[in-house]
Design a protein around this motif. Structure first.
Motif, PDB file in Angstrom:
ATOM      1  N   ALA A   1      -1.648   5.870   1.321  1.00 26.61           N
ATOM      2  CA  ALA A   1      -0.785   6.161   2.465  1.00 26.61           C
ATOM      3  C   ALA A   1      -1.524   5.905   3.783  1.00 26.61           C
ATOM      4  O   ALA A   1      -0.984   5.277   4.709  1.00 26.61           O
ATOM      5  CB  ALA A   1      -0.294   7.606   2.405  1.00 26.61           C
ATOM      6  N   ALA A   2      -2.770   6.378   3.862  1.00 26.50           N
ATOM      7  CA  ALA A   2      -3.564   6.171   5.069  1.00 26.50           C
ATOM      8  C   ALA A   2      -3.864   4.696   5.288  1.00 26.50           C
ATOM      9  O   ALA A   2      -3.817   4.198   6.428  1.00 26.50           O
ATOM     10  CB  ALA A   2      -4.860   6.973   4.977  1.00 26.50           C
TER      11      ALA A   2
ATOM     12  N   ALA B   1       1.370   4.454  -2.761  1.00 23.31           N
ATOM     13  CA  ALA B   1       1.363   5.867  -2.393  1.00 23.31           C
ATOM     14  C   ALA B   1       2.608   6.592  -2.897  1.00 23.31           C
ATOM     15  O   ALA B   1       2.579   7.801  -3.156  1.00 23.31           O
ATOM     16  CB  ALA B   1       1.250   6.013  -0.876  1.00 23.31           C
ATOM     17  N   ALA B   2       3.700   5.871  -3.052  1.00 22.57           N
ATOM     18  CA  ALA B   2       4.955   6.480  -3.491  1.00 22.57           C
ATOM     19  C   ALA B   2       5.059   6.646  -5.004  1.00 22.57           C
ATOM     20  O   ALA B   2       5.980   7.303  -5.492  1.00 22.57           O
ATOM     21  CB  ALA B   2       6.133   5.648  -2.987  1.00 22.57           C
ATOM     22  N   LEU B   3       4.135   6.068  -5.761  1.00 27.77           N
ATOM     23  CA  LEU B   3       4.217   6.104  -7.231  1.00 27.77           C
ATOM     24  C   LEU B   3       4.303   7.509  -7.819  1.00 27.77           C
ATOM     25  O   LEU B   3       5.105   7.733  -8.740  1.00 27.77           O
ATOM     26  CB  LEU B   3       3.037   5.349  -7.842  1.00 27.77           C
ATOM     27  CG  LEU B   3       3.106   3.819  -7.811  1.00 27.77           C
ATOM     28  CD1 LEU B   3       1.822   3.226  -8.398  1.00 27.77           C
ATOM     29  CD2 LEU B   3       4.318   3.324  -8.597  1.00 27.77           C
ATOM     30  N   PRO B   4       3.502   8.476  -7.351  1.00 23.07           N
ATOM     31  CA  PRO B   4       3.602   9.817  -7.952  1.00 23.07           C
ATOM     32  C   PRO B   4       5.003  10.418  -7.834  1.00 23.07           C
ATOM     33  O   PRO B   4       5.457  11.133  -8.725  1.00 23.07           O
ATOM     34  CB  PRO B   4       2.580  10.635  -7.150  1.00 23.07           C
ATOM     35  CG  PRO B   4       1.589   9.632  -6.671  1.00 23.07           C
ATOM     36  CD  PRO B   4       2.407   8.404  -6.367  1.00 23.07           C
ATOM     37  N   GLY B   5       5.710  10.111  -6.763  1.00 20.88           N
ATOM     38  CA  GLY B   5       7.059  10.636  -6.589  1.00 20.88           C
ATOM     39  C   GLY B   5       8.062  10.033  -7.551  1.00 20.88           C
ATOM     40  O   GLY B   5       9.116  10.623  -7.812  1.00 20.88           O
ATOM     41  N   LEU B   6       7.756   8.856  -8.073  1.00 20.97           N
ATOM     42  CA  LEU B   6       8.655   8.198  -9.024  1.00 20.97           C
ATOM     43  C   LEU B   6       8.457   8.713 -10.444  1.00 20.97           C
ATOM     44  O   LEU B   6       9.317   8.519 -11.305  1.00 20.97           O
ATOM     45  CB  LEU B   6       8.428   6.686  -8.997  1.00 20.97           C
ATOM     46  CG  LEU B   6       8.696   5.994  -7.660  1.00 20.97           C
ATOM     47  CD1 LEU B   6       8.353   4.511  -7.759  1.00 20.97           C
ATOM     48  CD2 LEU B   6      10.144   6.183  -7.238  1.00 20.97           C
ATOM     49  N   ASP B   7       7.302   9.351 -10.691  1.00 18.37           N
ATOM     50  CA  ASP B   7       7.002   9.930 -12.000  1.00 18.37           C
ATOM     51  C   ASP B   7       7.073   8.885 -13.118  1.00 18.37           C
ATOM     52  O   ASP B   7       7.466   9.185 -14.246  1.00 18.37           O
ATOM     53  CB  ASP B   7       7.959  11.095 -12.302  1.00 18.37           C
ATOM     54  CG  ASP B   7       7.435  11.995 -13.420  1.00 18.37           C
ATOM     55  OD1 ASP B   7       6.201  12.079 -13.564  1.00 18.37           O
ATOM     56  OD2 ASP B   7       8.250  12.589 -14.157  1.00 18.37           O
ATOM     57  N   ASN B   8       6.734   7.643 -12.788  1.00 14.89           N
ATOM     58  CA  ASN B   8       6.751   6.569 -13.774  1.00 14.89           C
ATOM     59  C   ASN B   8       5.769   5.500 -13.320  1.00 14.89           C
ATOM     60  O   ASN B   8       6.077   4.701 -12.428  1.00 14.89           O
ATOM     61  CB  ASN B   8       8.158   5.984 -13.917  1.00 14.89           C
ATOM     62  CG  ASN B   8       8.228   4.920 -15.000  1.00 14.89           C
ATOM     63  OD1 ASN B   8       7.222   4.582 -15.630  1.00 14.89           O
ATOM     64  ND2 ASN B   8       9.410   4.374 -15.214  1.00 14.89           N
TER      65      ASN B   8
ATOM     66  N   LEU C   1       0.823  -1.205   0.000  1.00 16.81           N
ATOM     67  CA  LEU C   1       0.000   0.000   0.000  1.00 16.81           C
ATOM     68  C   LEU C   1       0.864   1.264   0.000  1.00 16.81           C
ATOM     69  O   LEU C   1       0.580   2.226  -0.716  1.00 16.81           O
ATOM     70  CB  LEU C   1      -0.933  -0.006   1.217  1.00 16.81           C
ATOM     71  CG  LEU C   1      -2.071  -1.034   1.186  1.00 16.81           C
ATOM     72  CD1 LEU C   1      -2.668  -1.215   2.578  1.00 16.81           C
ATOM     73  CD2 LEU C   1      -3.155  -0.612   0.198  1.00 16.81           C
ATOM     74  N   ALA C   2       1.931   1.244   0.798  1.00 11.01           N
ATOM     75  CA  ALA C   2       2.840   2.388   0.845  1.00 11.01           C
ATOM     76  C   ALA C   2       3.548   2.584  -0.496  1.00 11.01           C
ATOM     77  O   ALA C   2       3.792   3.721  -0.919  1.00 11.01           O
ATOM     78  CB  ALA C   2       3.862   2.194   1.965  1.00 11.01           C
ATOM     79  N   ALA C   3       3.865   1.484  -1.165  1.00  8.67           N
ATOM     80  CA  ALA C   3       4.515   1.580  -2.472  1.00  8.67           C
ATOM     81  C   ALA C   3       3.600   2.240  -3.493  1.00  8.67           C
ATOM     82  O   ALA C   3       4.052   3.034  -4.332  1.00  8.67           O
ATOM     83  CB  ALA C   3       4.939   0.187  -2.946  1.00  8.67           C
TER      84      ALA C   3
ATOM     85  N   MET D   1     -10.441   8.360  -0.318  1.00 12.69           N
ATOM     86  CA  MET D   1     -10.026   8.849  -1.633  1.00 12.69           C
ATOM     87  C   MET D   1     -10.681  10.189  -1.947  1.00 12.69           C
ATOM     88  O   MET D   1     -10.061  11.075  -2.545  1.00 12.69           O
ATOM     89  CB  MET D   1     -10.369   7.820  -2.709  1.00 12.69           C
ATOM     90  CG  MET D   1      -9.716   8.111  -4.049  1.00 12.69           C
ATOM     91  SD  MET D   1      -9.745   6.666  -5.142  1.00 12.69           S
ATOM     92  CE  MET D   1      -8.638   7.217  -6.440  1.00 12.69           C
ATOM     93  N   GLU D   2     -11.927  10.332  -1.535  1.00 13.61           N
ATOM     94  CA  GLU D   2     -12.624  11.598  -1.766  1.00 13.61           C
ATOM     95  C   GLU D   2     -11.992  12.737  -0.972  1.00 13.61           C
ATOM     96  O   GLU D   2     -11.865  13.862  -1.461  1.00 13.61           O
ATOM     97  CB  GLU D   2     -14.102  11.454  -1.393  1.00 13.61           C
ATOM     98  CG  GLU D   2     -14.927  12.709  -1.638  1.00 13.61           C
ATOM     99  CD  GLU D   2     -16.389  12.529  -1.290  1.00 13.61           C
ATOM    100  OE1 GLU D   2     -17.141  13.516  -1.323  1.00 13.61           O
ATOM    101  OE2 GLU D   2     -16.785  11.376  -0.981  1.00 13.61           O
ATOM    102  N   LYS D   3     -11.583  12.428   0.271  1.00 13.51           N
ATOM    103  CA  LYS D   3     -11.039  13.462   1.139  1.00 13.51           C
ATOM    104  C   LYS D   3      -9.542  13.712   0.930  1.00 13.51           C
ATOM    105  O   LYS D   3      -9.071  14.839   1.029  1.00 13.51           O
ATOM    106  CB  LYS D   3     -11.283  13.081   2.607  1.00 13.51           C
ATOM    107  CG  LYS D   3     -12.737  12.970   2.995  1.00 13.51           C
ATOM    108  CD  LYS D   3     -13.456  14.308   2.864  1.00 13.51           C
ATOM    109  CE  LYS D   3     -14.904  14.196   3.313  1.00 13.51           C
ATOM    110  NZ  LYS D   3     -15.625  15.500   3.174  1.00 13.51           N
ATOM    111  N   LEU D   4      -8.793  12.627   0.631  1.00 14.18           N
ATOM    112  CA  LEU D   4      -7.336  12.728   0.596  1.00 14.18           C
ATOM    113  C   LEU D   4      -6.736  12.543  -0.789  1.00 14.18           C
ATOM    114  O   LEU D   4      -5.539  12.779  -0.977  1.00 14.18           O
ATOM    115  CB  LEU D   4      -6.720  11.682   1.538  1.00 14.18           C
ATOM    116  CG  LEU D   4      -7.191  11.693   2.995  1.00 14.18           C
ATOM    117  CD1 LEU D   4      -6.559  10.545   3.762  1.00 14.18           C
ATOM    118  CD2 LEU D   4      -6.867  13.033   3.648  1.00 14.18           C
ATOM    119  N   GLY D   5      -7.541  12.081  -1.736  1.00 15.14           N
ATOM    120  CA  GLY D   5      -7.003  11.764  -3.045  1.00 15.14           C
ATOM    121  C   GLY D   5      -6.423  10.363  -3.059  1.00 15.14           C
ATOM    122  O   GLY D   5      -6.317   9.700  -2.020  1.00 15.14           O
TER     123      GLY D   5
END
Length: 217
Positions: free
Chosen positions: A180-181, A101-108, A97-99, A170-174
């Motif tokens: 991440a939550a 959440a980290a996808l946007p930071g990898l930009d891929n 789940l954490a991985a 997802m509605e509240k935090l995206g």
């Protein structure tokens, strides 16, 4: 795998066993994580701009990992106890789940593919281990009842909460906030389970998770 020597005689007595309650707690957490991933992973990937081809490859990669998990489950259980495997699967669920959440930071978005390989642990190992362990937590006459408790907690209540609470998050935090939550919920819940294990062990020295050391093959 260990079960109580003085076997319970009803579903109510089963639910009074610390081992059963801790097992169902882990099923709830794993089901929650599964529900979040099953309901929102592809929606999240689409929001990140992932192509449909990638989503299909991700699904194929995750499903393929179930095969070795199912094939070698018996061998794995000979080397690790069922409670240990359930804890490993829960920790891996939090990591998966954490991985996400980290996808946007990898930009891929293609980086999701190796994450899918964890499915063999988060689902395959957990489900097989839970099936075997639930059978051994109950006497033969209550085996089907225990299986029903496991299935309904994991695939019913747990997965249902993942879908319901996941939509709210997802509605509240995206999408990123949702994963991440959810990772935090599973991780904290797993730690609570471990602390409960220790509390039971302090008051009941008869075996792991408060279970008497009567071995069942």
């Amino acid at each position: 795998v260990a079960v109580r020597a003085s076997a319970p005689s009803s579903a109510q007595e089963l639910l009074m066993q610390p081992a059963v309650l801790l097992f169902l707690w882990r099923c709830l957490l794993a089901g929650f994580g599964f529900g979040v991933m099953a309901s929102y992973e592809f929606l999240y990937l689409k929001g990140l701009g992932a192509p449909e081809t990638l989503m299909g490859m991700a699904l194929m990669a995750s499903v393929c990992t179930e095969v070795p998990a199912f094939m070698f489950q018996g061998t794995i259980l000979k080397h690790l106890s069922a409670p240990a495997l359930l804890n490993i699967a829960l920790a891996t669920t939090a990591l998966r789940l954490a991985a996400y959440a980290a996808l946007p930071g990898l930009d891929n978005t293609w980086a999701v593919l190796p994450v899918e390989l964890l499915h063999g642990i988060t689902f395959g190992i957990f489900f097989c281990t839970a099936t075997v362990y639930s059978s051994n937590l109950a006497p033969p006459r209550l085996s089907a009842t225990m299986q029903g408790m496991f299935q309904s907690t994991y695939g019913g209540v747990g997965a249902g909460l993942g879908g319901l609470l996941g939509g709210f998050l997802m509605e509240k935090l995206g999408g990123q906030g949702l994963f991440a939550a959810s990772a935090a919920i599973v991780a904290v819940g797993g730690v609570v389970g471990l602390l409960a294990d220790q509390a039971v062990a302090m008051t009941d020295k008869k075996g792991p998770l408060g279970v008497r050391s009567h071995k069942v093959e």
